[in-house]
Structures are given as structure tokens and as C-alpha cells.
Design an enzyme around this catalytic site. Structure first.
Site, PDB file in Angstrom:
ATOM      1  N   LYS A  70      -8.990 -11.496 -16.120  1.00 17.86           N
ATOM      2  CA  LYS A  70      -9.931 -10.383 -16.275  1.00 17.86           C
ATOM      3  C   LYS A  70     -10.040  -9.979 -17.744  1.00 17.86           C
ATOM      4  CE  LYS A  70      -9.158  -8.710 -11.590  1.00 17.86           C
ATOM      5  NZ  LYS A  70      -8.411  -7.818 -10.691  1.00 17.86           N
ATOM      6  N   GLN A 128      -4.494  -2.648 -11.058  1.00 18.29           N
ATOM      7  CA  GLN A 128      -4.303  -3.879 -10.281  1.00 18.29           C
ATOM      8  C   GLN A 128      -3.404  -3.613  -9.069  1.00 18.29           C
ATOM      9  OE1 GLN A 128      -5.772  -7.007 -10.919  1.00 18.29           O
ATOM     10  NE2 GLN A 128      -4.881  -7.539  -8.941  1.00 18.29           N
ATOM     11  N   ASP A 176     -13.714  -0.814  -9.450  1.00 19.69           N
ATOM     12  CA  ASP A 176     -13.311  -1.564  -8.258  1.00 19.69           C
ATOM     13  C   ASP A 176     -14.045  -1.069  -7.022  1.00 19.69           C
ATOM     14  OD1 ASP A 176     -11.690  -3.765  -8.466  1.00 19.69           O
ATOM     15  OD2 ASP A 176      -9.842  -2.608  -8.672  1.00 19.69           O
TER      16      ASP A 176
END
Ligand code: NDP
Length: 303
Positions: free
Chosen positions: A59, A103, A126
Site C-alpha cells: 500500500k 490495518q 476503508d
């Protein structure tokens, strides 16, 4: 799988995602010319989970490639929940940060829901915040979870109109299954969501014109589960050992299903690269909002 790499049945997520990332860079550069601002994506990694470290590394690399600022926070496994919440608060207020990604999974002593809920909805790239989830299901403009967004872009690239089509999703997680269902409904598909308590799963799957597998069981979906010509989107990423080699496989038995399906995403190289492209897309889209500029239509990234 290699012998089938060039077949037109294979949906190449690497090619599609690379084209989208190029567009993101172009639009990001234009936004920078207009505003003198650069979108910033903050990634928070807690602990040493090997798979999470690989995802975060990818990422960060891709964030830099499209010209965005990457802000990294690596915290020890034993960081307290309060320390993590304080960091999220700080990032919420940071004008150089447009997107925040924590994460998952987090260590057991930290309540993930509490942390995700702390992220400002406008920075929730997200798409996991309850406010964004509610907007998605209400058909309102929102930040959408990256993996199902990537799957929907793949499906749209093959079949723009899903009217009259039956989509079956295996899995009902908040990260993949449920938002996938919302997106497919919005695309006018008739949607069935299956899970571990579903009876006769294989018969339900055999009804699918579009089958999305998001389970986490290696090669679970077999050839006799597939309707001839179906589009198969394999979200699963499973590390297994085959012939003394560690390999990645999906939730679909690729070799078995290949001859029956119309199109299929490989693992790796299918959905995975699209997830990262959509993370960057969400970062750019919310940057437009935060910089008081009008965002281009989603279709501009897919042309
Ligand atoms: P979860 O474990 O959160 O959800 C799995 C779902 O599968 C649950 O709804 C569960 O049902 C269902 N399930 C489990 N066993 C069965 C069964 N035997 N029959 C039918 N349904 C079953 O996983 P995620 O949604 O987070 O991830 C799914 C997969 O996708 C994983 O392999 C993950 O690694 C991968 N993934 C890939 C991403 C990518 O970028 N490519 C991103 C995110 C995930 P129930 O609710 O009843 O327990």
C-alpha cells in the site's frame, strides 16, 4: 494455473488496476496544480503480523507511485488501546492527512470496532465506519470498502448492466460480503448472500450468473458448483503448501472451475491489486472533498 494465464477468460486485475492507478495519478497531479495540495494517506500498523506487513508495504509503495504523501505509523504489538485511539485523533485533526487506514487484524487486547469508529467518516478510506456503511446501504454517496469496490469495478468492466442477473456471494463479513451485496444490488443484480449456516451451498452457487467467493477456505468452490458461463470473482487469499511449495490460492478451485466459467479472477493477480487501487481511489475522492474541489465521476477512472 500458468498454462491458462493467457486465456481471455482470465480477468487480469494487475492490468485493470494499473490503468486505474495511472488515472489516479493524472487526476491527483491536476488537483495539485489547482490547489497546491497533495493527498496524504496515513497507514497505521500495529504489531508484526507477517501478512499485514506485506499488505502495508504494498500500500505504501503504490501510494508513493501515484504521487500521494504516505504517512506511516508502526506501533508495537503491546501498544494500549488508548494510545492507538489518541493517534487516530491526532490524524483526524491533521490537515496533511486525507485518508486513515488502520490495518486489521489488531491485537486481541484492542477493540477494533472502537478504533474504526474513532476515524472521522470523511477520512475513512476503508469505508468501515458505521456512517459510511449506512450511507452505502441507503444509496448515498460514501466511502466504500476497497475490496468489494474493486470487485464491482471488475464486474462492471465485463457486464455494465446486471439487470436480470443473479449474483451469489459466499461470505457475510463487514469487510467483503455485506458491502459487496450492497454494491451488486445498486447495480440491479438479484443478490443472494450465503454463509456458514447456508444449506445446500453448492446448489445455491449453481444458480449464480456472478459468483463472489469471500470465505477464507482454500479451493472450496468446485466445478460442479458453477453454472456454465458464470463470472467468478475469487476474493480469497489463502497460503497453502502444495508439492512442498508454499503458494497462494483462492477460495475457488481455479483449475477445476476454469473450463466451466465464463470469466474468472486468478489468485494472485485478480482482486488483490484492485483492492489497493481502490484504496488510492478513495483517498483521492475524499481529498477532492477536503480540498473543496468537485471530484470527477467514478466512470472517469474506468474509461
Ligand atoms: P471472514 O472470516 O470475516 O468471513 C468469512 C465468511 O465466510 C463468513 O461470513 C463465514 O460465515 C463464511 N464461511 C465460513 N465458512 C463457510 C462455509 N463452510 N460455507 C459458507 N460460508 C462460510 O473473512 P473476510 O470476509 O474478511 O475474508 C474472506 C477471504 O477474503 C479471506 O480469504 C481473506 O483473506 C480474503 N480477503 C482478500 C482481500 C483482497 O484484497 N483480495 C481483502 C479482504 C479479504 P459466518 O458469517 O456464518 O461465519
Amino acid at each position: 494455473m500458468d498454462s491458462k494465464m493467457n486465456d481471455s477468460k482470465i480477468i487480469d486485475g494487475k492490468i485493470l488496476s494499473s490503468a486505474i492507478r495511472k488515472k489516479i495519478k493524472k487526476f491527483g497531479d491536476e488537483l495539485n496544480k489547482k490547489t497546491s495540495k497533495v493527498p496524504g494517506l496515513a497507514v497505521v500498523l500495529v504489531g508484526e503480523n507477517p501478512a499485514s506487513r506485506v499488505y502495508v508495504k504494498n500500500k505504501i509503495e503504490k501510494t508513493k507511485e501515484v504521487g500521494f504523501n504516505s504517512i506511516e505509523h508502526r506501533l508495537d504489538h503491546d501498544v494500549s488501546e488508548k494510545q492507538l485511539l489518541d493517534l487516530v485523533d491526532k490524524l483526524n485533526e491533521d490537515k496533511n492527512v486525507q485518508g486513515i487506514l488502520v490495518q486489521l487484524p489488531l491485537p486481541k487486547h484492542i477493540n477494533s470496532d472502537k478504533v474504526l469508529d474513532k476515524i472521522k467518516p470523511i477520512k475513512d478510506v476503508d469505508g468501515f465506519h458505521a456512517q459510511n456503511v449506512g450511507k452505502l446501504w441507503s444509496g448515498l454517496n460514501s466511502l466504500v470498502p476497497c475490496t468489494p469496490l474493486g470487485c464491482s469495478i471488475i464486474i462492471k468492466s465485463i457486464l455494465p448492466d446486471l439487470s436480470g442477473k443473479h449474483a451469489v456471494i459466499i461470505g457475510r463479513s463487514n469487510i467483503v460480503g455485506k458491502p459487496m451485496a450492497a454494491l451488486l444490488l445498486a447495480m440491479n443484480a438479484t443478490v443472494t448472500i450465503c454463509h456458514s449456516r447456508t444449506k445446500d451451498l453448492n446448489s445455491v452457487c449453481k444458480e449464480a450468473d456472478i459468483l463472489v467467493a469471500a470465505v477464507g477456505i482454500p479451493e472450496m468452490v468446485k466445478a460442479n458448483w458453477i453454472k456454465k458461463g458464470a463470472i467468478i470473482i475469487d476474493v480469497g487469499i489463502n497460503r497453502i503448501e502444495k508439492n512442498n511449495k508454499k503458494i497462494l490460492v483462492g477460495d475457488v478451485d481455479y483449475d477445476e472451475c476454469f473450463d466451466f466459467c465464463g470469466k474468472i479472477t486468478p489468485v494472485p493477480g485478480g482482486v488483490g491489486p484492485m483492492t489497493i487501487a481502490c484504496l488510492l481511489l478513495n483517498t483521492l475522492l475524499t481529498a477532492y472533498t477536503q480540498f473543496d474541489e468537485k471530484a470527477p465521476d467514478l466512470s472517469s477512472f474506468l474509461e
